[in-house]
Design a protein around this motif. Structure first.
Motif, PDB file in Angstrom:
ATOM      1  N   ILE A 135     -13.086  -3.297 -11.698  1.00 16.78           N
ATOM      2  CA  ILE A 135     -13.010  -2.456 -11.585  1.00 16.78           C
ATOM      3  C   ILE A 135     -12.084  -1.461 -12.089  1.00 16.78           C
ATOM      4  O   ILE A 135     -11.993  -0.450 -13.717  1.00 16.78           O
TER       5      ILE A 135
ATOM      6  N   ILE B 176     -11.848  -5.120  -7.407  1.00 22.34           N
ATOM      7  CA  ILE B 176     -11.032  -4.333  -7.532  1.00 22.34           C
ATOM      8  C   ILE B 176     -10.471  -4.081  -8.752  1.00 22.34           C
ATOM      9  O   ILE B 176     -10.099  -3.245 -10.180  1.00 22.34           O
TER      10      ILE B 176
ATOM     11  N   VAL C 215       0.988  -0.742   0.248  1.00 23.43           N
ATOM     12  CA  VAL C 215       0.091   0.288   0.054  1.00 23.43           C
ATOM     13  C   VAL C 215       0.576   1.057  -0.550  1.00 23.43           C
ATOM     14  O   VAL C 215       0.300   1.534  -0.957  1.00 23.43           O
TER      15      VAL C 215
ATOM     16  N   LEU D 198       2.586   1.746  -3.468  1.00 22.06           N
ATOM     17  CA  LEU D 198       1.743   2.548  -4.040  1.00 22.06           C
ATOM     18  C   LEU D 198       1.352   3.864  -4.339  1.00 22.06           C
ATOM     19  O   LEU D 198       1.633   4.631  -4.961  1.00 22.06           O
TER      20      LEU D 198
ATOM     21  N   SER E 225      -1.315  -1.195 -10.875  1.00 26.03           N
ATOM     22  CA  SER E 225      -1.644  -1.002 -10.579  1.00 26.03           C
ATOM     23  C   SER E 225      -2.494  -2.562 -11.173  1.00 26.03           C
ATOM     24  O   SER E 225      -2.741  -3.967  -9.293  1.00 26.03           O
TER      25      SER E 225
ATOM     26  N   ALA F 143      -8.376  -3.130   2.156  1.00 26.78           N
ATOM     27  CA  ALA F 143      -9.680  -2.257   2.214  1.00 26.78           C
ATOM     28  C   ALA F 143      -8.670  -1.021   2.049  1.00 26.78           C
ATOM     29  O   ALA F 143      -9.033   0.050   0.541  1.00 26.78           O
ATOM     30  N   ALA F 144      -7.411  -0.511   2.367  1.00 28.50           N
ATOM     31  CA  ALA F 144      -7.056   0.470   2.405  1.00 28.50           C
ATOM     32  C   ALA F 144      -6.278   0.543   0.119  1.00 28.50           C
ATOM     33  O   ALA F 144      -5.973   1.214  -0.371  1.00 28.50           O
ATOM     34  N   LEU F 145      -5.603  -1.059   0.276  1.00 28.32           N
ATOM     35  CA  LEU F 145      -4.573  -0.671  -0.706  1.00 28.32           C
ATOM     36  C   LEU F 145      -6.353  -0.910  -1.917  1.00 28.32           C
ATOM     37  O   LEU F 145      -6.438  -0.158  -2.475  1.00 28.32           O
ATOM     38  N   GLY F 146      -7.480  -1.696  -2.021  1.00 29.71           N
ATOM     39  CA  GLY F 146      -8.357  -1.049  -2.443  1.00 29.71           C
ATOM     40  C   GLY F 146      -9.059   0.222  -3.619  1.00 29.71           C
ATOM     41  O   GLY F 146      -8.611   0.635  -4.274  1.00 29.71           O
ATOM     42  N   VAL F 147      -9.276   0.732  -2.081  1.00 29.37           N
ATOM     43  CA  VAL F 147      -8.640   2.293  -2.068  1.00 29.37           C
ATOM     44  C   VAL F 147      -8.147   3.682  -2.854  1.00 29.37           C
ATOM     45  O   VAL F 147      -7.987   3.913  -3.356  1.00 29.37           O
ATOM     46  N   VAL F 148      -7.273   2.787  -2.865  1.00 27.23           N
ATOM     47  CA  VAL F 148      -5.939   3.662  -2.807  1.00 27.23           C
ATOM     48  C   VAL F 148      -5.182   3.255  -4.548  1.00 27.23           C
ATOM     49  O   VAL F 148      -5.933   3.771  -5.523  1.00 27.23           O
ATOM     50  N   ILE F 149      -6.057   1.920  -5.154  1.00 32.24           N
ATOM     51  CA  ILE F 149      -6.089   1.715  -6.191  1.00 32.24           C
ATOM     52  C   ILE F 149      -6.979   1.865  -7.152  1.00 32.24           C
ATOM     53  O   ILE F 149      -7.069   2.806  -8.341  1.00 32.24           O
ATOM     54  N   VAL F 150      -8.448   2.534  -7.004  1.00 31.79           N
ATOM     55  CA  VAL F 150      -9.775   2.332  -7.789  1.00 31.79           C
ATOM     56  C   VAL F 150      -9.299   4.312  -7.329  1.00 31.79           C
ATOM     57  O   VAL F 150      -9.641   4.412  -8.665  1.00 31.79           O
TER      58      VAL F 150
ATOM     59  N   PHE G 232     -12.697  -9.472  -2.464  1.00 29.89           N
ATOM     60  CA  PHE G 232     -12.532  -8.358  -2.905  1.00 29.89           C
ATOM     61  C   PHE G 232     -11.903  -7.580  -3.624  1.00 29.89           C
ATOM     62  O   PHE G 232     -12.306  -6.832  -4.434  1.00 29.89           O
TER      63      PHE G 232
END
Lengths: 265, 86
Positions: A255, A252, A5, A8, A212, B72-79, A248
């Motif tokens: 999307i 992603i 994270v 990224l 990503s 969840a943080a990873l997904g939010v950052v990516i999207v 999950f």
């Protein structure tokens, strides 16, 4: 995972703030033809059973002026920070309107994506398919907005006051060429040059998507292998459900695969 | 197989959250802010689902919550970085 994270976030910062410094690598200028935007707009109108809007060079001048104004004053909105409304550009270009409308788009790589995005939005679609409008002007302008190199599409719709007044013989003769024809093929008055992109390379969005996707797919593979090992060896451990994480990350991935560049207002 | 069957109602709920989120994401493709809100809501739903699911199965630990939060943080950052990236 926390490291992933964090990495990224660092990557995003480099793309965001390093983009302008290394614009030849990360900068992006689309090659969008105003004629194509007009053609696609009339295609959508024809599908809705409406008459085509006619390209008007004066309206296009106003649209280009609006695009330049957005870059010069660095704003992304219908009204400028100093309160200048879009209609001011109609008037300053010399277009006396009875009805006027504006659609804006940025960061699209082609005309079709922008037109489709406008059609997906109820308020923009209303402009595109309004029978009130008889003419159209498109401005496609490249520049730097808030530190990001981009291409803005300004779509002006209008109907001249003269077109809504009772028809006088002389006036009718003057405006004959500007009236929309029933043909699905728009009548183009004047011409507009397609701006050549200053440079075109991989867009920041594509770069972000690729990185990503790579991260998510690697994590998915790790989770699936991990889940297979745990199930086979019947191991017990404290932790989340691999199925939940896989679902999950699957969402992603979907999307990411369908996300498209471009914003409209 | 029995273990999976025990989790089935919860799994269907989780997949339901994601399917609704995806439908909302595509339906509002013209509104980036709303797409961001949908993504954050889905991530919240995922973390909440994890907490409730593990609480019901009596195996809820701080490490587990952190694990869901990090995903969840990873997904939010990516999207968010993708939809707001020009």
């Amino acid at each position: 995972m926390s490291v992933v994270v964090f990495a990224l976030v660092i990557f995003q910062a480099v793309v965001q703030f390093g983009g302008s410094s290394y614009s030849k690598v990360l900068g992006y200028a689309a090659n969008i033809s105003p004629d194509e935007v007009v053609r696609l707009t009339n295609e959508k109108r024809a599908e809705a059973g409406l008459s085509p809007v006619v390209y008007n060079a004066t309206l296009a001048q106003g649209a280009v002026a609006k695009g330049n104004d957005m870059f010069n004053k660095d704003y992304w909105a219908h009204a400028a920070p100093d309160g200048t409304q879009p209609w001011a550009f109609f008037v300053s270009a010399g277009y006396r309107y009875k009805y006027a409308g504006e659609n804006l788009a940025r960061d699209f790589s082609d005309a079709g994506s922008a037109v489709n995005a406008w059609m997906a939005s109820p308020s923009h679609r209303e402009n595109m398919l309004s029978p009130k409008y008889k003419e159209i002007g498109i401005g496609v302008v490249d520049g730097n907005l808030a530190g990001v190199d981009t291409t803005i599409i300004v779509q002006f719709f209008g109907t001249k006051i003269a077109d809504t007044l009772p028809v006088q013989p002389v006036a009718a003769a003057e405006t004959t060429n500007e009236k929309p024809t029933p043909s699905a093929i728009p009548t183009v008055i004047g011409s507009v040059e397609t701006p050549a992109p200053k440079y075109s390379s991989i867009s920041p969005m594509d770069l972000t998507k690729i990185v990503s996707l790579a991260v998510v797919l690697v994590l998915l593979v790790v989770l699936v292998v991990d889940y297979a090992i745990i199930t086979r060896k019947n191991l017990k451990r404290i932790g989340g459900r691999p199925f939940a994480h896989i679902a999950f990350l699957g969402m992603i991935t979907v999307i990411l695969l369908v996300a498209k560049a471009g914003k409209i207002i | 197989m029995k273990k999976f069957a025990n989790h089935l109602p919860h799994s269907v709920t989780l997949v339901g959250i994601f399917v609704v989120a995806l439908i909302g994401f595509f339906s509002f493709s013209y509104d980036k802010d709303f797409q961001a809100a949908i993504t954050i809501a889905a991530a919240n739903g995922y973390v909440s689902w994890g907490i409730v699911h593990h609480a019901i199965h009596k195996d809820l630990y701080l490490e587990t919550v952190v694990e869901y939060l990090v995903y969840a943080a990873l997904g939010v950052v990516i999207v968010l970085s993708t939809i707001f990236r020009s």
